[in-house]
Each structure stands twice: as structure tokens, then as C-alpha cells.
Scaffold this motif. Structure first.
Motif, PDB file in Angstrom:
ATOM      1  N   ILE A  12      36.725  -4.072   9.682  1.00  4.47           N
ATOM      2  CA  ILE A  12      36.390  -3.705  11.066  1.00  4.47           C
ATOM      3  C   ILE A  12      36.272  -2.187  11.182  1.00  4.47           C
ATOM      4  O   ILE A  12      35.333  -1.654  11.770  1.00  4.47           O
ATOM      5  CB  ILE A  12      37.476  -4.247  12.035  1.00  4.47           C
ATOM      6  CG1 ILE A  12      37.368  -5.763  12.146  1.00  4.47           C
ATOM      7  CG2 ILE A  12      37.366  -3.601  13.404  1.00  4.47           C
ATOM      8  CD1 ILE A  12      38.579  -6.417  12.800  1.00  4.47           C
ATOM      9  N   ILE A  16      32.919   0.035  12.075  1.00  6.07           N
ATOM     10  CA  ILE A  16      32.868   0.989  13.193  1.00  6.07           C
ATOM     11  C   ILE A  16      32.388   2.355  12.669  1.00  6.07           C
ATOM     12  O   ILE A  16      31.535   3.014  13.279  1.00  6.07           O
ATOM     13  CB  ILE A  16      34.246   1.095  13.886  1.00  6.07           C
ATOM     14  CG1 ILE A  16      34.587  -0.240  14.575  1.00  6.07           C
ATOM     15  CG2 ILE A  16      34.257   2.243  14.894  1.00  6.07           C
ATOM     16  CD1 ILE A  16      36.032  -0.358  15.060  1.00  6.07           C
ATOM     17  N   PHE A  26      20.080   4.413  14.473  1.00  2.15           N
ATOM     18  CA  PHE A  26      20.013   3.138  15.200  1.00  2.15           C
ATOM     19  C   PHE A  26      19.129   3.309  16.437  1.00  2.15           C
ATOM     20  O   PHE A  26      18.247   2.502  16.713  1.00  2.15           O
ATOM     21  CB  PHE A  26      21.426   2.708  15.603  1.00  2.15           C
ATOM     22  CG  PHE A  26      21.474   1.401  16.347  1.00  2.15           C
ATOM     23  CD1 PHE A  26      21.486   0.198  15.658  1.00  2.15           C
ATOM     24  CD2 PHE A  26      21.514   1.366  17.726  1.00  2.15           C
ATOM     25  CE1 PHE A  26      21.523  -1.014  16.335  1.00  2.15           C
ATOM     26  CE2 PHE A  26      21.553   0.163  18.407  1.00  2.15           C
ATOM     27  CZ  PHE A  26      21.562  -1.032  17.718  1.00  2.15           C
ATOM     28  N   LEU A  30      15.550   1.604  17.606  1.00  2.87           N
ATOM     29  CA  LEU A  30      15.318   0.871  18.857  1.00  2.87           C
ATOM     30  C   LEU A  30      14.103   1.417  19.588  1.00  2.87           C
ATOM     31  O   LEU A  30      13.292   0.662  20.121  1.00  2.87           O
ATOM     32  CB  LEU A  30      16.528   1.011  19.793  1.00  2.87           C
ATOM     33  CG  LEU A  30      17.809   0.288  19.436  1.00  2.87           C
ATOM     34  CD1 LEU A  30      18.746   0.293  20.632  1.00  2.87           C
ATOM     35  CD2 LEU A  30      17.544  -1.142  19.015  1.00  2.87           C
ATOM     36  N   GLU A  71      29.969  -6.262  29.150  1.00  2.90           N
ATOM     37  CA  GLU A  71      29.108  -6.260  27.958  1.00  2.90           C
ATOM     38  C   GLU A  71      29.918  -5.794  26.755  1.00  2.90           C
ATOM     39  O   GLU A  71      30.425  -4.668  26.729  1.00  2.90           O
ATOM     40  CB  GLU A  71      27.886  -5.360  28.146  1.00  2.90           C
ATOM     41  CG  GLU A  71      26.932  -5.555  26.966  1.00  2.90           C
ATOM     42  CD  GLU A  71      25.778  -4.565  26.909  1.00  2.90           C
ATOM     43  OE1 GLU A  71      25.629  -3.743  27.832  1.00  2.90           O
ATOM     44  OE2 GLU A  71      25.051  -4.613  25.906  1.00  2.90           O
ATOM     45  N   CYS A  74      28.325  -2.728  23.567  1.00  2.00           N
ATOM     46  CA  CYS A  74      27.131  -2.316  24.327  1.00  2.00           C
ATOM     47  C   CYS A  74      26.271  -1.322  23.566  1.00  2.00           C
ATOM     48  O   CYS A  74      25.092  -1.143  23.878  1.00  2.00           O
ATOM     49  CB  CYS A  74      27.545  -1.741  25.670  1.00  2.00           C
ATOM     50  SG  CYS A  74      28.626  -0.304  25.526  1.00  2.00           S
ATOM     51  N   GLY A  75      26.846  -0.637  22.566  1.00  3.53           N
ATOM     52  CA  GLY A  75      26.055   0.274  21.747  1.00  3.53           C
ATOM     53  C   GLY A  75      25.381   1.345  22.579  1.00  3.53           C
ATOM     54  O   GLY A  75      25.964   1.886  23.527  1.00  3.53           O
ATOM     55  N   ASP A  94      32.675  -0.562  23.562  1.00  2.95           N
ATOM     56  CA  ASP A  94      32.158  -0.313  22.207  1.00  2.95           C
ATOM     57  C   ASP A  94      33.150   0.626  21.518  1.00  2.95           C
ATOM     58  O   ASP A  94      33.787   1.456  22.156  1.00  2.95           O
ATOM     59  CB  ASP A  94      30.772   0.330  22.259  1.00  2.95           C
ATOM     60  CG  ASP A  94      30.019   0.188  20.937  1.00  2.95           C
ATOM     61  OD1 ASP A  94      29.106  -0.641  20.856  1.00  2.95           O
ATOM     62  OD2 ASP A  94      30.368   0.913  19.969  1.00  2.95           O
ATOM     63  N   ALA A  95      33.247   0.501  20.193  1.00  6.78           N
ATOM     64  CA  ALA A  95      34.242   1.290  19.454  1.00  6.78           C
ATOM     65  C   ALA A  95      33.696   2.634  18.981  1.00  6.78           C
ATOM     66  O   ALA A  95      34.458   3.465  18.506  1.00  6.78           O
ATOM     67  CB  ALA A  95      34.735   0.496  18.251  1.00  6.78           C
ATOM     68  N   MET A  99      27.802   6.020  19.744  1.00  8.85           N
ATOM     69  CA  MET A  99      26.988   5.005  20.428  1.00  8.85           C
ATOM     70  C   MET A  99      27.183   5.122  21.946  1.00  8.85           C
ATOM     71  O   MET A  99      26.225   5.053  22.714  1.00  8.85           O
ATOM     72  CB  MET A  99      27.378   3.607  19.962  1.00  8.85           C
ATOM     73  CG  MET A  99      26.853   3.252  18.600  1.00  8.85           C
ATOM     74  SD  MET A  99      25.040   3.121  18.654  1.00  8.85           S
ATOM     75  CE  MET A  99      24.752   2.022  17.312  1.00  8.85           C
ATOM     76  N   SER A 117      36.675   1.180  22.700  1.00  8.16           N
ATOM     77  CA  SER A 117      37.741   0.377  22.093  1.00  8.16           C
ATOM     78  C   SER A 117      37.176  -0.562  21.032  1.00  8.16           C
ATOM     79  O   SER A 117      36.044  -1.025  21.132  1.00  8.16           O
ATOM     80  CB  SER A 117      38.452  -0.459  23.169  1.00  8.16           C
ATOM     81  OG  SER A 117      39.439  -1.280  22.564  1.00  8.16           O
ATOM     82  N   ASP A 118      38.012  -0.834  20.050  1.00  6.90           N
ATOM     83  CA  ASP A 118      37.738  -1.913  19.108  1.00  6.90           C
ATOM     84  C   ASP A 118      37.912  -3.225  19.886  1.00  6.90           C
ATOM     85  O   ASP A 118      38.967  -3.455  20.496  1.00  6.90           O
ATOM     86  CB  ASP A 118      38.759  -1.806  17.962  1.00  6.90           C
ATOM     87  CG  ASP A 118      38.701  -2.986  17.011  1.00  6.90           C
ATOM     88  OD1 ASP A 118      37.864  -3.882  17.193  1.00  6.90           O
ATOM     89  OD2 ASP A 118      39.537  -2.996  16.090  1.00  6.90           O
ATOM     90  N   ILE A 119      36.904  -4.066  19.886  1.00  6.41           N
ATOM     91  CA  ILE A 119      36.953  -5.314  20.662  1.00  6.41           C
ATOM     92  C   ILE A 119      38.157  -6.170  20.254  1.00  6.41           C
ATOM     93  O   ILE A 119      38.792  -6.803  21.096  1.00  6.41           O
ATOM     94  CB  ILE A 119      35.639  -6.104  20.483  1.00  6.41           C
ATOM     95  CG1 ILE A 119      34.533  -5.393  21.246  1.00  6.41           C
ATOM     96  CG2 ILE A 119      35.782  -7.557  20.938  1.00  6.41           C
ATOM     97  CD1 ILE A 119      33.133  -5.833  20.893  1.00  6.41           C
ATOM     98  N   PHE A 120      38.480  -6.166  18.964  1.00  3.54           N
ATOM     99  CA  PHE A 120      39.573  -7.027  18.491  1.00  3.54           C
ATOM    100  C   PHE A 120      40.945  -6.499  18.906  1.00  3.54           C
ATOM    101  O   PHE A 120      41.942  -7.188  18.737  1.00  3.54           O
ATOM    102  CB  PHE A 120      39.476  -7.207  16.972  1.00  3.54           C
ATOM    103  CG  PHE A 120      38.177  -7.838  16.575  1.00  3.54           C
ATOM    104  CD1 PHE A 120      37.935  -9.177  16.830  1.00  3.54           C
ATOM    105  CD2 PHE A 120      37.168  -7.078  15.992  1.00  3.54           C
ATOM    106  CE1 PHE A 120      36.714  -9.760  16.504  1.00  3.54           C
ATOM    107  CE2 PHE A 120      35.952  -7.650  15.653  1.00  3.54           C
ATOM    108  CZ  PHE A 120      35.721  -8.992  15.913  1.00  3.54           C
ATOM    109  N   SER A 134      24.614  -8.381  22.848  1.00  5.22           N
ATOM    110  CA  SER A 134      23.367  -8.528  22.100  1.00  5.22           C
ATOM    111  C   SER A 134      23.534  -7.932  20.713  1.00  5.22           C
ATOM    112  O   SER A 134      24.086  -6.842  20.548  1.00  5.22           O
ATOM    113  CB  SER A 134      22.198  -7.871  22.842  1.00  5.22           C
ATOM    114  OG  SER A 134      22.335  -6.493  22.926  1.00  5.22           O
ATOM    115  N   TRP A 136      25.508  -8.642  18.429  1.00  2.00           N
ATOM    116  CA  TRP A 136      26.928  -8.402  18.126  1.00  2.00           C
ATOM    117  C   TRP A 136      27.594  -9.552  17.388  1.00  2.00           C
ATOM    118  O   TRP A 136      28.331  -9.349  16.429  1.00  2.00           O
ATOM    119  CB  TRP A 136      27.714  -8.076  19.411  1.00  2.00           C
ATOM    120  CG  TRP A 136      29.198  -8.250  19.242  1.00  2.00           C
ATOM    121  CD1 TRP A 136      29.992  -9.183  19.836  1.00  2.00           C
ATOM    122  CD2 TRP A 136      30.064  -7.484  18.380  1.00  2.00           C
ATOM    123  NE1 TRP A 136      31.291  -9.058  19.410  1.00  2.00           N
ATOM    124  CE2 TRP A 136      31.360  -8.019  18.507  1.00  2.00           C
ATOM    125  CE3 TRP A 136      29.865  -6.410  17.510  1.00  2.00           C
ATOM    126  CZ2 TRP A 136      32.450  -7.529  17.812  1.00  2.00           C
ATOM    127  CZ3 TRP A 136      30.958  -5.911  16.798  1.00  2.00           C
ATOM    128  CH2 TRP A 136      32.242  -6.469  16.966  1.00  2.00           C
TER     129      TRP A 136
END
Ligand SMILES: C[S@@+](CC[C@H](N)C(=O)[O-])C[C@H]1O[C@@H](n2cnc3c(N)ncnc32)[C@H](O)[C@@H]1O
Length: 242
Positions: A12, A16, A26, A30, A71, A74-75, A94-95, A99, A117-120, A134, A136
């Protein structure tokens, strides 16, 4: 991270770090693919990426994301911007600080708050009407699929639903990623300057998502749109999908 095994924790963190270093690349990707802009996508465009996203965007529009929206990952904010058009409030998590800085630049709307934040390692402060993400789910280590969906469940209001978009297959760029074939879904990717990172990329087929989420008590409808899919999910015991 509580409940996350040491080898996942390491993965993880490296993922990140990869996105933190990749943020400018990135975003250029896009912009090149016009994936940063969900507005005015032409459903019959000669460009496949545009056509695919137009289909997903139309489905999102039908959900009328008007209330309190979360979201995840979210990047740099392409979906965030679209959600902010109709939502009362969008909370993006988002971590990667790089981003999130791009997201802040892209999305000037006042009804957006961003959380680094780290989602986990994150937990919701309240429940949301819509949880969206999206590109993810394919980055969630396979063995954290169930814990991830439990975070989504904890974040969702009683009659809330989930909307997500991801890839069914890679874009075939030779050498862009080398799958290791392990059971967590790890892949090696390189940045333009040659730096190498181990991260996660799992290309789920719609049937596998439906099966795994069904087993966790979700009703989900996954719709393929060429190389990507979009999906709408809700807790089976609470909401019937229209
Ligand atoms: C492929 S990008 C998708 C970004 C955006 N949703 C989009 O569609 O353009 C993946 C995002 O996940 C974020 N990310 C990776 N691991 C994360 C983690 N453990 N917690 C929170 N965000 C993470 C990265 O920083 C990156 O912004």
C-alpha cells in the motif's frame, strides 16, 4: 494500518509513493485522453476512451448525485469535478498530496472538501448518500477486497448507493506494466524516468465483481462499455436497484 498484514502495508505504501511520484505524468495522460473532463463527452466520438466515459457519465447522471457524496481515491479530480456539479457536498479522500494538489487546482468548486489519507487507515465521519470511485477498485490488493467493501458499507447511508468505474483490461501498452501473477495482484510499473514501483492492478471481469459482491451482501449491476465497466451497487437488504 490496523488489520492489514505487514506485506499488504508495504505494498500500500509503495503504491501511494508511485502515485505521488507519477502525479504530473498521470495528469498529462488524462489531459491527452480527455479523461479529465466528464462534461460534454461525445457518445459517438471516434475516440474509444471518450465513448466509454460518455456511457459511464450518462449512467452517473441518471443516479442524480445530489446529496452528500464521498469519492474514494479522487486523485487529480476528474470525477470530483463532475460530482461537484450536482452534489451538495463532495468529500474526496486520497493518500497522495501531489494528486490532491492537482485536484484542488482542477476543481475550484466550494462544495468540495479533500482529505489526505490512506483509505485502509481511514474511517467515515458520517454516512453518505453516494460513494463513488473511478479507476480505484483495480488498485485494491485482492486480499483487501472484503475489508475495502466493509469501509464502503460503513460509509453508506441506509438508502445510499455506490457508483464505480474501472478497467476490464489493460490498454495494451507494451512494457507499461508487468504482472507478477501473485495472488494479491501486484504489478511492476515504471515512470518515464525509469523509476520502478510495485503496485496493484487487478482487471476484474464483471461476473467476478458480481459474484464477490453478491457474497458480501451487495446487489450490483455491472455494465461493460468496451474496455471499461461502470457499476451501481447497494446493500441487498436495504435498496432495490432501479
Ligand atoms: C488510477 S488513480 C485514479 C484517480 C482518479 N479516481 C481518476 O479516476 O482519475 C488511483 C488513485 O488512488 C490513490 N491511492 C493509491 N493508493 C491509495 C490508498 N491506499 N489510499 C488512498 N488513495 C490511494 C492514488 O494517489 C491515485 O490518486
Amino acid at each position: 494500518v490496523a488489520g492489514v498484514k505487514a506485506e499488504d502495508d508495504h505494498l500500500i505504501r509503495e503504491q501511494i509513493a508511485y502515485y505521488e511520484a507519477r502525479a504530473p505524468e498521470f495528469d498529462q495522460m488524462l489531459v491527452r485522453k480527455r479523461r479529465y473532463e466528464y462534461d460534454g463527452l461525445d457518445p459517438v466520438s471516434p475516440d474509444r476512451d471518450t465513448r466509454e466515459l460518455a456511457i459511464a457519465e450518462a449512467a452517473l447522471g441518471r443516479l442524480l448525485p445530489a446529496g452528500d457524496v464521498l469519492e474514494l481515491a479522487c486523485g487529480s479530480g476528474s470525477l470530483t469535478k463532475r460530482l461537484a456539479r450536482s452534489a451538495r457536498l463532495v468529500t474526496g479522500v486520497d493518500a497522495s498530496p501531489a494528486m490532491l494538489a492537482l485536484c484542488r487546482e482542477r476543481v475550484e468548486a466550494e462544495n468540495v472538501r479533500l482529505i489526505e489519507s490512506d483509505i485502509f487507515a481511514w474511517g467515515p465521519d458520517h454516512r453518505y448518500d453516494l460513494v463513488a470511485f473511478s479507476f480505484w477498485l483495480s488498485h485494491v490488493p485482492r486480499d483487501l477486497f472484503d475489508p475495502f467493501w466493509s469501509i464502503v458499507e460503513q460509509s453508506l447511508a441506509v438508502r445510499g448507493c455506490v457508483f464505480f468505474i474501472d478497467e476490464i483490461e489493460g490498454d495494451g501498452l507494451e512494457g507499461y506494466e508487468q504482472t507478477t501473477g501473485d495472488d494479491r495482484g501486484t504489478t511492476i510499473r515504471h515512470l518515464e524516468d525509469g523509476r520502478q514501483y510495485t503496485m496493484v492492478k487487478v482487471y476484474y471481469q464483471p461476473a467476478e465483481i458480481e459474484r464477490r459482491l453478491g457474497a458480501l451482501g451487495w446487489t450490483v449491476r455491472v455494465t461493460p462499455a468496451s474496455r471499461i465497466y461502470y457499476a451501481v451497487a447497494a446493500r441487498s437488504d436495504r435498496v432495490e436497484l432501479a
